[in-house]
Design a protein around this motif. Structure first.
Motif, PDB file in Angstrom:
ATOM      1  N   ALA A   1       0.832  -1.203   0.000  1.00 42.85           N
ATOM      2  CA  ALA A   1       0.000   0.000   0.000  1.00 42.85           C
ATOM      3  C   ALA A   1       0.866   1.252   0.000  1.00 42.85           C
ATOM      4  O   ALA A   1       0.601   2.210  -0.754  1.00 42.85           O
ATOM      5  N   PHE A   2       1.898   1.246   0.841  1.00 41.19           N
ATOM      6  CA  PHE A   2       2.759   2.428   0.905  1.00 41.19           C
ATOM      7  C   PHE A   2       3.505   2.635  -0.408  1.00 41.19           C
ATOM      8  O   PHE A   2       3.533   3.744  -0.956  1.00 41.19           O
ATOM      9  N   THR A   3       4.109   1.560  -0.925  1.00 41.27           N
ATOM     10  CA  THR A   3       4.933   1.689  -2.130  1.00 41.27           C
ATOM     11  C   THR A   3       4.103   2.125  -3.330  1.00 41.27           C
ATOM     12  O   THR A   3       4.518   2.994  -4.115  1.00 41.27           O
ATOM     13  N   THR A   4       2.912   1.546  -3.486  1.00 45.20           N
ATOM     14  CA  THR A   4       2.045   1.931  -4.606  1.00 45.20           C
ATOM     15  C   THR A   4       1.623   3.391  -4.491  1.00 45.20           C
ATOM     16  O   THR A   4       1.640   4.140  -5.476  1.00 45.20           O
ATOM     17  N   THR A   5       1.269   3.817  -3.296  1.00 47.91           N
ATOM     18  CA  THR A   5       0.852   5.205  -3.088  1.00 47.91           C
ATOM     19  C   THR A   5       2.007   6.160  -3.337  1.00 47.91           C
ATOM     20  O   THR A   5       1.837   7.217  -3.963  1.00 47.91           O
ATOM     21  N   LYS A   6       3.191   5.801  -2.852  1.00 48.95           N
ATOM     22  CA  LYS A   6       4.369   6.647  -3.066  1.00 48.95           C
ATOM     23  C   LYS A   6       4.663   6.784  -4.557  1.00 48.95           C
ATOM     24  O   LYS A   6       4.970   7.884  -5.038  1.00 48.95           O
ATOM     25  N   THR A   7       4.559   5.701  -5.283  1.00 45.87           N
ATOM     26  CA  THR A   7       4.789   5.746  -6.729  1.00 45.87           C
ATOM     27  C   THR A   7       3.787   6.665  -7.408  1.00 45.87           C
ATOM     28  O   THR A   7       4.134   7.457  -8.301  1.00 45.87           O
ATOM     29  N   GLN A   8       2.529   6.586  -6.986  1.00 47.54           N
ATOM     30  CA  GLN A   8       1.502   7.468  -7.550  1.00 47.54           C
ATOM     31  C   GLN A   8       1.794   8.931  -7.241  1.00 47.54           C
ATOM     32  O   GLN A   8       1.671   9.804  -8.118  1.00 47.54           O
ATOM     33  N   LEU A   9       2.155   9.205  -6.014  1.00 51.67           N
ATOM     34  CA  LEU A   9       2.437  10.585  -5.622  1.00 51.67           C
ATOM     35  C   LEU A   9       3.643  11.154  -6.367  1.00 51.67           C
ATOM     36  O   LEU A   9       3.683  12.345  -6.693  1.00 51.67           O
ATOM     37  N   HIS A  10       4.631  10.307  -6.642  1.00 47.45           N
ATOM     38  CA  HIS A  10       5.856  10.764  -7.289  1.00 47.45           C
ATOM     39  C   HIS A  10       5.774  10.767  -8.815  1.00 47.45           C
ATOM     40  O   HIS A  10       6.660  11.319  -9.470  1.00 47.45           O
ATOM     41  N   ALA A  11       4.748  10.147  -9.366  1.00 46.62           N
ATOM     42  CA  ALA A  11       4.665  10.013 -10.828  1.00 46.62           C
ATOM     43  C   ALA A  11       4.732  11.353 -11.567  1.00 46.62           C
ATOM     44  O   ALA A  11       5.469  11.471 -12.557  1.00 46.62           O
ATOM     45  N   PRO A  12       4.001  12.397 -11.152  1.00 42.93           N
ATOM     46  CA  PRO A  12       4.111  13.674 -11.873  1.00 42.93           C
ATOM     47  C   PRO A  12       5.523  14.261 -11.816  1.00 42.93           C
ATOM     48  O   PRO A  12       5.987  14.858 -12.796  1.00 42.93           O
ATOM     49  N   THR A  13       6.202  14.085 -10.695  1.00 46.49           N
ATOM     50  CA  THR A  13       7.567  14.598 -10.572  1.00 46.49           C
ATOM     51  C   THR A  13       8.507  13.856 -11.511  1.00 46.49           C
ATOM     52  O   THR A  13       9.319  14.471 -12.213  1.00 46.49           O
ATOM     53  N   MET A  14       8.397  12.538 -11.544  1.00 51.53           N
ATOM     54  CA  MET A  14       9.262  11.765 -12.426  1.00 51.53           C
ATOM     55  C   MET A  14       8.984  12.068 -13.894  1.00 51.53           C
ATOM     56  O   MET A  14       9.908  12.131 -14.717  1.00 51.53           O
ATOM     57  N   ALA A  15       7.714  12.301 -14.219  1.00 54.25           N
ATOM     58  CA  ALA A  15       7.367  12.656 -15.601  1.00 54.25           C
ATOM     59  C   ALA A  15       7.964  14.013 -15.970  1.00 54.25           C
ATOM     60  O   ALA A  15       8.465  14.204 -17.086  1.00 54.25           O
TER      61      ALA A  15
END
Length: 244
Positions: free
Chosen positions: A196-210
């Protein structure tokens, strides 16, 4: 340069490199290697901290001055890699900012999920040095403090802990219980189901990585800016000003 200790399922990464934990190629490479070694773990949390008076006083500008163009071309990608290895770590990362976190040190702290600071100053004086920030540095900072990133970068100065907390750069001020608070929060985050944490963190960081990927070409100009400041003496002038 780096010590790794484990307390049950909490990994504590301590930076101890010279007097102020200044960032150079060797330290950044070791920091990246440590964080990458954690990528296969599926439980626990990480605390990253410094030893001594500084979390990290930033880039070792004397190494930049001595190494010149070739060193700059190696150093800046190493800084970006280390920054993103922290930012993208699948485990929760808590920064226990034990002292000054300046320039690159500020960015490494910003890459953590939570940031507790006990004392010292934090900020981004890069423009005062005469150098631009890497794309990843700006985007990670923007993800953490939003529109305050513009002000913090263009002010080109460091701020005290309370002001940093107002920006959102510091999660909380812990002048006396820094280690205990960092450990308590790391354990709390580690108690969250890892998927749950890792998936949420990935979602939160996705705009930054893009955004980092979309603007990657700008890092050529960033590198050129560092080389120009080295050639024109801006970096040596800044170093001289520190000793006045």
């Amino acid at each position: 340069m780096i010590t790794v200790d484990e307390h049950e399922n909490i990994v504590v990464i301590s930076i101890e490199h010279g007097k102020v934990n200044a960032l150079d190629i060797e330290l950044l490479a070791e920091l990246s290697a440590v964080f990458r070694s954690l990528s296969s773990r599926d439980d626990g949390a990480v605390i990253v901290t410094g030893v001594g008076s500084s979390f990290s006083a930033g880039v070792d500008l004397r190494r930049i001055q001595d190494g010149g163009r070739d060193y700059i071309h190696t150093f800046l990608p190493a800084l970006t890699t280390a920054l993103l290895d922290i930012f993208q770590c699948p485990l929760p990362v808590v920064a226990a900012i034990n002292g000054h976190a300046i320039a690159g040190g500020c960015l490494l702290a910003a890459a953590a999920d939570l940031r507790f600071m006990g004392k010292g100053r934090i900020g981004l004086p890069e423009l005062a040095v005469g150098v631009p920030l890497p794309v990843a540095g700006i985007e990670v900072l923007r993800a953490v403090i939003g529109h305050h990133a513009y002000t913090m970068i263009t002010n080109a100065r460091t701020v005290a802990v309370d002001e940093a907390a107002c920006y959102g750069l510091v999660t909380a001020v812990e002048p006396t219980e820094l280690e205990n608070r960092a450990m308590s929060e790391a354990r709390r985050l580690a108690s969250i189901p890892p998927h749950a944490f890792t998936t949420t963190k990935t979602q939160l960081h996705a705009p930054t990585m893009a955004a980092i990927e979309a603007n990657a070409e700008l890092d050529r100009a960033v590198t050129a800016g560092w080389v120009t400041s080295w050639k024109n003496g801006h970096i040596s002038d800044y170093l001289a000003s520190l000793s006045r």
